[in-house]
Scaffold this motif. Structure first.
Motif, PDB file in Angstrom:
ATOM      1  N   SER A 163       0.841  -1.209   0.000  1.00 37.94           N
ATOM      2  CA  SER A 163       0.000   0.000   0.000  1.00 37.94           C
ATOM      3  C   SER A 163       0.873   1.255   0.000  1.00 37.94           C
ATOM      4  CB  SER A 163      -0.881  -0.012   1.246  1.00 37.94           C
ATOM      5  OG  SER A 163      -1.403   1.266   1.474  1.00 37.94           O
ATOM      6  N   PRO A 164       0.488   2.263  -0.775  1.00 39.08           N
ATOM      7  CA  PRO A 164       1.269   3.527  -0.767  1.00 39.08           C
ATOM      8  C   PRO A 164       1.137   4.320   0.534  1.00 39.08           C
ATOM      9  CG  PRO A 164      -0.633   3.692  -2.223  1.00 39.08           C
ATOM     10  CD  PRO A 164      -0.583   2.281  -1.771  1.00 39.08           C
ATOM     11  N   VAL A 165       0.304   3.846   1.457  1.00 33.56           N
ATOM     12  CA  VAL A 165       0.169   4.551   2.749  1.00 33.56           C
ATOM     13  C   VAL A 165       1.525   4.651   3.443  1.00 33.56           C
ATOM     14  CG1 VAL A 165      -0.837   4.309   5.071  1.00 33.56           C
ATOM     15  CG2 VAL A 165      -2.265   3.996   3.078  1.00 33.56           C
ATOM     16  N   ARG A 166       2.401   3.715   3.144  1.00 29.53           N
ATOM     17  CA  ARG A 166       3.707   3.728   3.822  1.00 29.53           C
ATOM     18  C   ARG A 166       4.499   4.995   3.531  1.00 29.53           C
ATOM     19  NH1 ARG A 166       4.391   1.083  -0.933  1.00 29.53           N
ATOM     20  NH2 ARG A 166       6.484   0.866  -1.837  1.00 29.53           N
TER      21      ARG A 166
ATOM     22  N   ILE B  30      -3.943  10.566   7.340  1.00 25.86           N
ATOM     23  CA  ILE B  30      -4.317  11.271   6.104  1.00 25.86           C
ATOM     24  C   ILE B  30      -4.170  10.320   4.906  1.00 25.86           C
ATOM     25  CG2 ILE B  30      -3.640  13.150   4.536  1.00 25.86           C
ATOM     26  CD1 ILE B  30      -2.802  14.711   7.113  1.00 25.86           C
ATOM     27  N   GLY B  31      -3.059   9.574   4.885  1.00 21.50           N
ATOM     28  CA  GLY B  31      -2.836   8.614   3.793  1.00 21.50           C
ATOM     29  C   GLY B  31      -3.946   7.579   3.729  1.00 21.50           C
ATOM     30  N   LEU B  32      -4.366   7.114   4.899  1.00 19.27           N
ATOM     31  CA  LEU B  32      -5.440   6.118   4.955  1.00 19.27           C
ATOM     32  C   LEU B  32      -6.738   6.700   4.398  1.00 19.27           C
ATOM     33  CD1 LEU B  32      -6.604   3.399   6.118  1.00 19.27           C
ATOM     34  CD2 LEU B  32      -7.056   4.661   8.213  1.00 19.27           C
ATOM     35  N   LEU B  33      -7.080   7.903   4.838  1.00 16.72           N
ATOM     36  CA  LEU B  33      -8.335   8.513   4.394  1.00 16.72           C
ATOM     37  C   LEU B  33      -8.305   8.807   2.895  1.00 16.72           C
ATOM     38  CD1 LEU B  33      -8.973  10.977   7.378  1.00 16.72           C
ATOM     39  CD2 LEU B  33      -9.992   8.741   6.998  1.00 16.72           C
ATOM     40  N   VAL B  34      -7.152   9.271   2.420  1.00  9.99           N
ATOM     41  CA  VAL B  34      -7.035   9.599   0.991  1.00  9.99           C
ATOM     42  C   VAL B  34      -7.163   8.337   0.142  1.00  9.99           C
ATOM     43  CG1 VAL B  34      -5.401  10.389  -0.776  1.00  9.99           C
ATOM     44  CG2 VAL B  34      -5.700  11.722   1.319  1.00  9.99           C
ATOM     45  N   HIS B  35      -6.417   7.307   0.511  1.00  9.98           N
ATOM     46  CA  HIS B  35      -6.397   6.102  -0.331  1.00  9.98           C
ATOM     47  C   HIS B  35      -7.652   5.249  -0.189  1.00  9.98           C
ATOM     48  CE1 HIS B  35      -2.553   6.442  -2.304  1.00  9.98           C
ATOM     49  NE2 HIS B  35      -2.101   6.992  -1.191  1.00  9.98           N
TER      50      HIS B  35
ATOM     51  N   ARG C  11     -10.128  -2.435  -1.609  1.00 11.52           N
ATOM     52  CA  ARG C  11      -9.278  -1.246  -1.565  1.00 11.52           C
ATOM     53  C   ARG C  11      -9.179  -0.709  -0.132  1.00 11.52           C
ATOM     54  NH1 ARG C  11      -8.571   2.831  -5.447  1.00 11.52           N
ATOM     55  NH2 ARG C  11      -7.817   4.744  -4.499  1.00 11.52           N
ATOM     56  N   GLN C  12     -10.336  -0.643   0.534  1.00 12.49           N
ATOM     57  CA  GLN C  12     -10.339  -0.115   1.909  1.00 12.49           C
ATOM     58  C   GLN C  12      -9.541  -1.017   2.840  1.00 12.49           C
ATOM     59  OE1 GLN C  12     -14.568   0.343   2.671  1.00 12.49           O
ATOM     60  NE2 GLN C  12     -14.548   2.457   1.974  1.00 12.49           N
ATOM     61  N   TRP C  13      -9.773  -2.325   2.757  1.00 12.17           N
ATOM     62  CA  TRP C  13      -9.056  -3.239   3.662  1.00 12.17           C
ATOM     63  C   TRP C  13      -7.553  -3.213   3.402  1.00 12.17           C
ATOM     64  CZ3 TRP C  13     -10.806  -4.455   8.020  1.00 12.17           C
ATOM     65  CH2 TRP C  13     -12.119  -4.877   8.239  1.00 12.17           C
ATOM     66  N   ARG C  14      -7.167  -3.087   2.155  1.00 15.78           N
ATOM     67  CA  ARG C  14      -5.738  -3.098   1.819  1.00 15.78           C
ATOM     68  C   ARG C  14      -5.007  -1.941   2.521  1.00 15.78           C
ATOM     69  NH1 ARG C  14      -3.173  -0.808  -3.601  1.00 15.78           N
ATOM     70  NH2 ARG C  14      -1.099  -1.700  -3.469  1.00 15.78           N
ATOM     71  N   HIS C  15      -5.537  -0.729   2.344  1.00 15.97           N
ATOM     72  CA  HIS C  15      -4.871   0.426   2.948  1.00 15.97           C
ATOM     73  C   HIS C  15      -5.060   0.450   4.462  1.00 15.97           C
ATOM     74  CE1 HIS C  15      -3.989   1.705  -1.032  1.00 15.97           C
ATOM     75  NE2 HIS C  15      -5.255   1.834  -1.352  1.00 15.97           N
ATOM     76  N   TYR C  16      -6.212  -0.042   4.883  1.00 16.03           N
ATOM     77  CA  TYR C  16      -6.505  -0.069   6.322  1.00 16.03           C
ATOM     78  C   TYR C  16      -5.490  -0.937   7.063  1.00 16.03           C
ATOM     79  CZ  TYR C  16      -9.217  -1.036  10.583  1.00 16.03           C
ATOM     80  OH  TYR C  16      -9.620  -1.176  11.882  1.00 16.03           O
ATOM     81  N   MET C  17      -5.245  -2.114   6.542  1.00 18.86           N
ATOM     82  CA  MET C  17      -4.330  -3.029   7.234  1.00 18.86           C
ATOM     83  C   MET C  17      -2.901  -2.502   7.226  1.00 18.86           C
ATOM     84  SD  MET C  17      -6.137  -5.138   8.669  1.00 18.86           S
ATOM     85  CE  MET C  17      -4.890  -6.188   9.390  1.00 18.86           C
ATOM     86  N   ALA C  18      -2.535  -1.855   6.109  1.00 21.69           N
ATOM     87  CA  ALA C  18      -1.192  -1.252   6.063  1.00 21.69           C
ATOM     88  C   ALA C  18      -1.074  -0.148   7.108  1.00 21.69           C
ATOM     89  CB  ALA C  18      -0.927  -0.697   4.667  1.00 21.69           C
ATOM     90  N   ALA C  19      -2.093   0.727   7.143  1.00 25.20           N
ATOM     91  CA  ALA C  19      -2.060   1.849   8.096  1.00 25.20           C
ATOM     92  C   ALA C  19      -2.104   1.329   9.528  1.00 25.20           C
ATOM     93  CB  ALA C  19      -3.236   2.788   7.824  1.00 25.20           C
TER      94      ALA C  19
END
Lengths: 186, 442
Positions: free
Chosen positions: A61-64, A123-128, B198-206
């Motif tokens: 994920s690009p959140v990183r 912010i990254g989480l909300l954006v993505h 999409r939501q779960w992917r970024h959620y788990m990373a965050a």
């Protein structure tokens, strides 16, 4: 058509499959990919590695990057705040103690690193994730998806491809297939 | 958990929401009364001055700072369980982490009252935050008290974000099981979450990043709190031992508080399938580990004081143990924190609900007395014998101490009725997923 009506009606060109079993869902995703279908959404009540692996094939994920940017910003601004404010009003400290003291300022630097790292990640989480999300399509808003069912929503279909997709979803074990035409139960 | 389905998890955890019983309303009323007592005592202090808090030279830190450190310490177990045990992929955390995280947030909110109470002129408490005065002079960032402002405010912010992010999928589950205004409210709080890939992917990373960032906070926040003391040239405080000693104590008291809070909650809501003996025993083992570290730290403190051959240092430690003013506080601390938890070395005892509950309360009493022992005895008995005094809490301080439990209890009591107190999505992760192949085999 009002804003709310738009998102509370079936989406043109969309087919939805509801699954009660994870292995059927994974099979459905696999069959859709083999059939060359690309524009689809998978929903589930919990995160499953199988789904992420099938959908994103290990791409992180690009959140990183938000996390890294926030931590760097926080660390540098925390240290700068402490150092520059002391340099702005320099006091003569006895015994040759430094005006800019690394050990003392590490605390502020660390706390600011953690704080901004987390806020940028948020912010990254909300954006993505595109949250807050009030414009999701009708098919995604099935209450079963937060309870005990999984779903596949395929978009931008024509009449011909919709029939093929409905066939794949029903064949792989969807307990309900709907959209474009009357619902088909498997 | 083999017989539990995803649907049952959702139903079981959402069952107690919005159904207050008479006993619940009674408990809520008790908490409101506690908050009323806190506000009344605070009003008395604001109108009559800090003298009613027993502050007199040379003791200007007392029950308020003791209770501040106590509540910050309570919060630590929540972050330990939600962040550190998440990174270790510990399965027992899943049942207890949501309520523990809520406990963290509410404990820090309670602790946050005390600097405002302690400074007296509470309306000027914002002076603590970093901004320049009219002469462009900023706070001293080399001061441990300034570090503490940064540490506690960062801890509160990160814990709250972590708590809320964890809640989002479960708020969506509440939205999908309710109707009308309640549905709209939870839909708003869930931010439109639908559990898409999409939501779960970024959620788990965050979520992983939040956990990784919250983990060092567990160690750093109480280290920084300990430096409020250890950086001062005060006998009985000025020790490099303080950070690990405080961190171990914080986790010790926090885990005990998790047992105290979650056991009645689980029994009343009939959640023994989700929060059971496995969790209590694991928490008791955490208490045994951290309690042992704490006992070792108590011993090391005395050894260092004796071995340093510093008469002032040894004087304060000698005074704590055999002086007539505070010896009872010292032995209360030793009994509650070092001796009482030893009963948990016996499996039969740490799997007995009554023993678990009673010892967890004893630990929390002991941990409050530990902080009181550190603060009051040291300040009342410093270098100059002519300045020695006896500090004891006044009724205003005791009222505010009791009231702080009401304030904390009010938030926690409200939380368990309006939010899923057990993480629905994460409990489902522990279950074997529904598979067609299983049904075919059956």
């Amino acid at each position: 058509m009002s804003y709310f009506d738009r998102h509370n009606r079936p989406t043109p060109g969309a087919v939805k499959g509801v699954f009660a079993h994870l292995d059927c869902l994974v099979d459905g995703i696999d069959q859709l990919k083999k059939a060359g279908v690309k524009d689809f959404i998978v929903t589930s009540p919990l995160p499953r590695h199988e789904i992420e692996e099938m959908m994103y094939e290990g791409r992180p994920s690009p959140v990183r990057w938000f996390n890294l940017a926030g931590a760097l910003f926080g660390g540098s601004s925390g240290f700068s705040l402490a150092a520059l404010t002391h340099l702005n009003w320099p006091m003569i400290i006895p015994a040759g103690k430094p005006l800019v003291s690394i050990p003392a300022f590490i605390i502020i630097t660390f706390e600011a690193t953690v704080l901004f790292g987390c806020l940028f990640t948020l912010i990254g989480l909300l954006v993505h994730c595109r949250l807050p999300a009030n414009d999701l399509q009708y098919e995604v808003k099935d209450p079963r998806y937060s309870d005990d069912h999984f779903g596949i929503i395929v978009n931008n279909l024509t009449a011909d491809t919709a029939e093929k997709v409905r066939g794949i979803l029903a064949h792989t074990g969807a307990v309900e297939v709907s959209g474009m035409e009357a619902a088909h139960a498997s | 958990m083999s017989s539990i389905t995803y649907g049952k998890v959702t139903r079981d955890i959402l069952r107690p929401l919005f159904k207050p019983s008479a006993a619940y309303m009674g408990l809520l009323g008790l908490c409101v009364a506690g908050v009323g007592l806190l506000l009344f005592c605070w009003y008395v202090q604001l109108t009559q001055g800090l003298g009613v808090a027993g502050y007199a030279p040379p003791v200007f830190w007392g029950v308020y700072i003791t209770t501040f450190v106590f509540w910050i310490g309570i919060g630590h177990a929540g972050t330990l369980i939600s962040a550190i045990l998440f990174l270790f992929r510990s399965k027992w955390r899943t049942g207890v982490y949501r309520a523990s995280e809520a406990m963290t947030v509410f404990a820090v909110m309670t602790a946050g009252l005390f600097p405002a109470l302690h400074v007296g002129r509470a309306w000027n408490a914002y002076w603590l935050f970093p901004y320049p005065n009219q002469r462009e002079l900023w706070q001293n960032f080399k001061s441990p008290l300034m570090w503490d402002v940064f540490a506690v405010s960062t801890y509160f912010t990160v814990s709250t974000v972590f708590f809320y992010i964890g809640l989002i999928p479960d708020l969506a589950a509440v939205r999908d099981k309710t109707r009308g205004i309640i549905q709209k409210t939870y839909g708003f709080m869930a931010l439109g979450w639908r559990g898409t890939d999409r939501q779960w992917r970024h959620y788990m990373a965050a979520y992983g990043f939040f956990a990784a960032f919250a983990t060092p906070l567990v160690l750093s926040v109480h280290s920084v709190v300990s430096w409020d003391f250890a950086m001062a040239q005060t006998m009985g405080w000025h020790s490099t031992l303080f950070p690990p000693y405080f961190v171990a104590g914080a986790i010790f008291s926090g885990c005990a508080m998790v047992i105290t809070l979650l056991m009645p909650m689980s029994l009343i809501f009939k959640w023994d399938e989700y929060i059971g003996m496995w969790h209590y025993e694991s928490l008791a083992k955490m208490c045994l580990l951290t309690g042992s570290i704490l006992t070792y730290a108590y011993g090391t403190e005395y050894f260092i004081a004796w071995y340093s051959d510093n008469p002032y240092e040894w004087g304060i430690f000698h005074f704590r143990a055999v002086g007539e003013d505070y010896a009872w506080v010292f032995y209360m601390m030793v009994f509650c924190n070092c001796l009482a938890p030893l009963i948990w070395w016996f499996k039969k005892m740490r799997t007995n609900l009554w023993v678990l509950f009673i010892v967890s309360i004893i630990i929390n009493i002991g941990m409050w007395f530990e902080r009181y022992n550190i603060i009051a005895s040291a300040l009342a008995h410093q270098y100059d014998p002519n300045a020695w005094t006896y500090y004891a809490p006044t009724w205003v301080e005791i009222g505010i101490l009791i009231g702080s439990f009401g304030w904390f209890g009010l938030w926690f009591t409200l939380f368990i009725r309006v939010m899923p107190s057990v993480a629905i999505a994460e409990i489902k992760e522990l279950l074997r997923p529904p598979l067609k192949s299983d049904e075919a085999a059956a």
